[in-house]
Scaffold this active site. Structure first.
Site, PDB file in Angstrom:
ATOM      1  N   GLU A 213       0.806  -1.218   0.000  1.00 48.07           N
ATOM      2  CA  GLU A 213       0.000   0.000   0.000  1.00 48.07           C
ATOM      3  C   GLU A 213       0.838   1.267   0.000  1.00 48.07           C
ATOM      4  O   GLU A 213       0.489   2.251  -0.650  1.00 48.07           O
ATOM      5  CB  GLU A 213      -0.934   0.000   1.214  1.00 48.07           C
ATOM      6  CG  GLU A 213      -1.883   1.184   1.281  1.00 48.07           C
ATOM      7  CD  GLU A 213      -2.850   1.240   0.116  1.00 48.07           C
ATOM      8  OE1 GLU A 213      -3.113   2.358  -0.380  1.00 48.07           O
ATOM      9  OE2 GLU A 213      -3.336   0.177  -0.320  1.00 48.07           O
ATOM     10  N   GLU A 214       1.965   1.269   0.717  1.00 49.89           N
ATOM     11  CA  GLU A 214       2.702   2.510   0.912  1.00 49.89           C
ATOM     12  C   GLU A 214       4.093   2.510   0.281  1.00 49.89           C
ATOM     13  O   GLU A 214       4.623   3.571  -0.028  1.00 49.89           O
ATOM     14  CB  GLU A 214       2.839   2.809   2.413  1.00 49.89           C
ATOM     15  CG  GLU A 214       1.543   2.722   3.199  1.00 49.89           C
ATOM     16  CD  GLU A 214       0.465   3.699   2.726  1.00 49.89           C
ATOM     17  OE1 GLU A 214       0.732   4.497   1.797  1.00 49.89           O
ATOM     18  OE2 GLU A 214      -0.645   3.671   3.267  1.00 49.89           O
ATOM     19  N   SER A 617     -10.245  10.656  -0.266  1.00 53.45           N
ATOM     20  CA  SER A 617      -9.100  10.113   0.449  1.00 53.45           C
ATOM     21  C   SER A 617      -8.365  11.253   1.158  1.00 53.45           C
ATOM     22  O   SER A 617      -8.956  11.929   2.000  1.00 53.45           O
ATOM     23  CB  SER A 617      -8.201   9.332  -0.506  1.00 53.45           C
ATOM     24  OG  SER A 617      -7.246   8.578   0.205  1.00 53.45           O
ATOM     25  N   ASP A 692     -13.970  -0.755   3.122  1.00 52.40           N
ATOM     26  CA  ASP A 692     -12.689  -0.094   2.870  1.00 52.40           C
ATOM     27  C   ASP A 692     -11.645  -0.658   3.832  1.00 52.40           C
ATOM     28  O   ASP A 692     -11.782  -0.528   5.050  1.00 52.40           O
ATOM     29  CB  ASP A 692     -12.855   1.415   3.076  1.00 52.40           C
ATOM     30  CG  ASP A 692     -11.688   2.220   2.523  1.00 52.40           C
ATOM     31  OD1 ASP A 692     -10.564   1.681   2.480  1.00 52.40           O
ATOM     32  OD2 ASP A 692     -11.894   3.389   2.155  1.00 52.40           O
ATOM     33  N   HIS A 724     -11.906   1.264  -1.020  1.00 55.07           N
ATOM     34  CA  HIS A 724     -11.488   2.662  -1.031  1.00 55.07           C
ATOM     35  C   HIS A 724     -11.729   3.324  -2.387  1.00 55.07           C
ATOM     36  O   HIS A 724     -12.054   4.510  -2.459  1.00 55.07           O
ATOM     37  CB  HIS A 724     -10.010   2.756  -0.649  1.00 55.07           C
ATOM     38  CG  HIS A 724      -9.565   4.143  -0.320  1.00 55.07           C
ATOM     39  ND1 HIS A 724     -10.133   4.895   0.686  1.00 55.07           N
ATOM     40  CD2 HIS A 724      -8.594   4.928  -0.876  1.00 55.07           C
ATOM     41  CE1 HIS A 724      -9.537   6.069   0.751  1.00 55.07           C
ATOM     42  NE2 HIS A 724      -8.601   6.115  -0.179  1.00 55.07           N
TER      43      HIS A 724
END
Length: 748
Positions: A213-214, A617, A692, A724
């Site tokens: 994800e990051e 977001s 989400d 999301h």
């Protein structure tokens, strides 16, 4: 009274009839207005540009994904023969599986991390001999023969496979199934398990949640070029607190147990092993003992397979070190380290040259991301690029000619171009620019660097795809996408608006770029409502000379002025511009967006009491801060899937910018939306997906509860079963129509 009513009714009917006739006439003359339903309906307004374009190993064929005329939303695999200039469909998704849109839960999660919206074939890979292609679809694997187009299933219909690929010499196919690593020897059709069997908390060959994800690391295993070894991860998630969330679907409710590493809490433990194919034994590097707490950021083998490199990032993300680990075991050698008093950004620009004695590395040590040439003993040879501008990424390295090709933004951060520089350069500030058309270019090179594919757009030209020679000359169009009478955009061009670009100055005198999109026809002495479209988050960029979004166009055609501004903290502007947000999220960003609104209110055509803001977001987070903290500037806000409390977000992202809640409590308090919830004075619409797993629905639940406790009115829309990205045609139409109706009620 009856006569008056009759007269009013007749006038209304007459006006309606005239409007209907005018609308019909406009349609007949190709002057339709864009509708939200049309934005999400076939044929695609942009046209179905090919995606995932890749050269064959010999550079003679370009493969790509595209829907067919019958099923434009289901991707098939196509080929373009460069010499013959012919397109043909190699295989349709419907040939492989009964339902090309079906996917397993693990594949659904992976696509969410990759932001993949398409259905059908979404990934594929060439064998290095150019004779076969590998297609993963619906958890299964298929081998396609290039000449005959025959399809061979490699797994059965009960499989749930992810992260599949050919080995470097294409003798094997490797994949992840049930969180374990397997290889399939193609010649013998022999399957072998590489890793131990996974357990509930021990996973092998996968990337943990924050890596996907990051950190943009989507894999957990890496083949050596000679196919004799595989480096792969062991992910122990047991230290991560088990969180319970309830995903609400239309027809059911699921209680999900997820190990989600909230900021300030424990991460998964990561180790890296090297598996030897001849002995089937694995040597673990014991990274947890070697290094202080942190992250396995990147892994890459040297071309001669003698060593594997790995990058280790400390938990605070203020140091990133590059290590070389001998394949045969022993200690690793640290050959390079980057440090910062804020954070070090990760990148994918480590390229080992064919001699395995030199490499190219990207660094922001000068304040801007640039390229450097090193020896593998860690000694710097020379800087390859320099100046107050950013390199985006390395596109290709030609060892024969000594040229490095890269994407960068030398003249303006609003455009991305292809450049070339020699590895023997004496003038790193003056690379040669190869792409000439003003706009945004994305380039993929052939394996031999003799040609490249250019995916291009500008604010006035929707995406085009073309084939070029190494010095930039165009060889052929793969997707010219001219806006002519048959183009899907043609009926709407009479009312089309193109953005105008400009700059403002932040409080510290740094330049802020904005774009404003106005109605195509504006009446003198009339003021217009404004929608500020905001994201504002780190590393992102919304103001570029590239093809825009259709909701902006819809709003402009409805009589709104639409404004985008890239505040400090956003990307591609250098470290000084980005790091001003360190440990203080939502301070500089809010100040810059308010400066943008003050500029808008100075414009004679802007209704300064009718300015709304919309974001999703991080943009939803920004919209909330702006409506709560600057109600005198904003009349309404829409916040989609917003972060409201950074204590509920993950470690890697949040701690990079904020530290932990334990060491920065005041920063967290000032950054959290909940600190300002009782200040709501203007209309607010919040929406969120109820499944989400990134920005958990808890963020919205906490905010709505705080607003209720303060007895403040607001509007809320929850989307059952949506993650999301809130994907799906019907959901998109409903969401954007709801947003448009909300702004119409409060701004028009």
């Amino acid at each position: 009274m009856r006569a008056l009513i009759f007269t009013l009714l007749l006038a209304t009917l007459t006006t309606s009839a005239v409007e209907a006739q005018s609308a019909a006439a406009a349609e007949n003359f190709g002057e339709q207005r864009l509708s939200i339903e049309r934005m999400f309906s076939a044929p695609d307004l942009t046209t179905s540009a090919p995606s995932q374009l890749r050269f064959s190993p010999d550079g003679q064929v370009v493969s790509y994904l595209r829907g067919s005329a019958d099923n434009p939303n289901i991707n098939d695999l196509w080929l373009y023969d460069i010499r013959k200039q012919e397109h043909r469909r190699l295989v349709a998704a419907s040939q492989l599986v009964d339902d090309p849109a079906a996917m397993s839960a693990s594949e659904r999660a992976r696509r969410e991390r990759l932001r993949i919206r398409a259905s059908g074939i979404v990934d594929y890979q060439w064998a290095n001999n150019g004779q076969h292609l590998l297609i993963p679809l619906s958890g299964q694997l298929f081998l396609v023969d290039l000449k005959s187009a025959n399809v061979t299933p490699l797994t059965d219909s009960n499989s749930s496979v992810t992260d599949a690929r050919f080995s470097p010499q294409s003798n094997f196919v490797s994949f992840i199934e049930q969180n374990s690593l397997f290889i399939l020897e193609l010649a013998e059709n022999r399957r072998q398990q590489v890793s131990p069997a996974a357990t509930e908390t021990l996973h092998y060959g996968v990337a943990e949640f924050v890596a996907q994800e990051e950190m943009k690391r989507m894999t957990g295993y890496w083949w050596s070029p000679d196919e004799q070894s595989i480096a792969f991860t062991r992910v122990d998630t047991s230290p991560v607190d088990l969180q319970t969330r309830t995903d609400v679907y239309a027809e059911r409710t699921e209680v999900v147990q997820q190990r989600y590493p909230f900021t300030g809490t424990a991460n998964a433990d990561i180790d890296l092993g090297i598996w030897q194919r001849d002995s089937a034994e694995t040597t673990w590097l014991k990274l947890g003992q070697r290094h202080q707490e942190g992250y396995l950021a990147r892994v890459k083998w040297l071309p001669d397979s003698s060593q594997v490199s790995y990058q280790w990032q400390t938990r605070k993300q203020q140091q990133l070190s590059l290590y070389l680990q001998p394949r045969t075991g022993g200690d690793a050698t640290a050959i390079l380290s980057e440090s910062s008093n804020t954070w070090v950004n990760l990148h994918d620009d480590l390229i080992f040259l064919a001699d395995a004695r030199h490499f190219i590395w990207a660094s922001e040590r000068s304040g801007y991301k640039h390229l450097y040439l090193y020896r593998t003993d860690g000694s710097l040879i020379r800087q390859l690029t320099s100046g107050e501008w950013q390199v985006d990424r390395v596109a290709a390295v030609d060892d024969t000619t000594g040229f490095v090709y890269f994407m960068g933004r030398k003249e303006t951060p609003l455009e991305r171009h292809l450049y070339r520089v020699s590895m023997t350069t004496t003038n790193p500030s003056q690379p040669t620019q190869l792409t000439q058309r003003q706009g945004f270019h994305t380039v993929d090179f052939a394996p031999n660097q003799r040609s490249y594919i250019d995916y291009y757009s500008s604010s006035t030209q929707p995406p085009q795809v073309s084939l070029h020679g190494p010095t930039g000359e165009r060889i052929a169009w793969l997707h010219e996408n001219q806006i002519n009478g048959s183009h899907p955009l043609a009926p709407y061009l009479a009312h089309w608006s193109y953005p105008e670009f400009g700059t403002l100055r932040a409080d510290d005198e740094q330049i802020l770029h904005y774009k404003v999109t106005k109605p195509a026809v504006m009446v003198d002495n009339q003021s217009y409502p404004v929608v500020v479209m905001v994201y504002g988050g780190p590393r992102a960029q919304r103001v570029t000379n590239s093809w825009g979004d259709y909701f902006t166009q819809y709003l402009a055609q409805q009589g709104y002025v639409v404004f985008h501004l890239d505040n400090r903290g956003s990307g591609h502007r250098g470290k000084q511009f980005e790091q001003v947000i360190y440990r203080n999220l939502a301070q500089a960003e809010v100040a810059d967006q308010m400066k943008g609104v003050k500029f808008l209110r100075s414009l004679p055509y802007v209704a300064d009491d009718k300015i709304g803001v919309f974001g999703h977001s991080y943009g939803g987070y920004m919209a909330l801060h702006l409506i709560l903290r600057a109600p005198e500037h904003f009349s309404a806000a829409v916040a989609g899937a917003p972060v409201t409390d950074w204590r509920l977000y993950d470690t890697h992202y949040t701690e990079r910018y904020m530290g932990t809640p334990q060491d920065n409590p005041e920063g967290y308090r000032a950054a959290d939306v909940l600190s300002y919830a009782d200040s709501l004075k203007q209309p607010l619409l919040i929406y969120h997906g109820m499944a989400d797993d990134n920005v958990l629905y808890t963020h919205t639940a906490k905010l709505t509860y705080a607003l209720q406790q303060a007895m403040l009115p607001f509007e809320l829309m929850a989307y059952p079963g949506k993650q999301h990205g809130l994907r799906g045609r019907e959901t998109s139409i409903h969401r954007y129509q709801m947003i448009a109706d909300f702004f119409a009620r409060h701004l028009q």
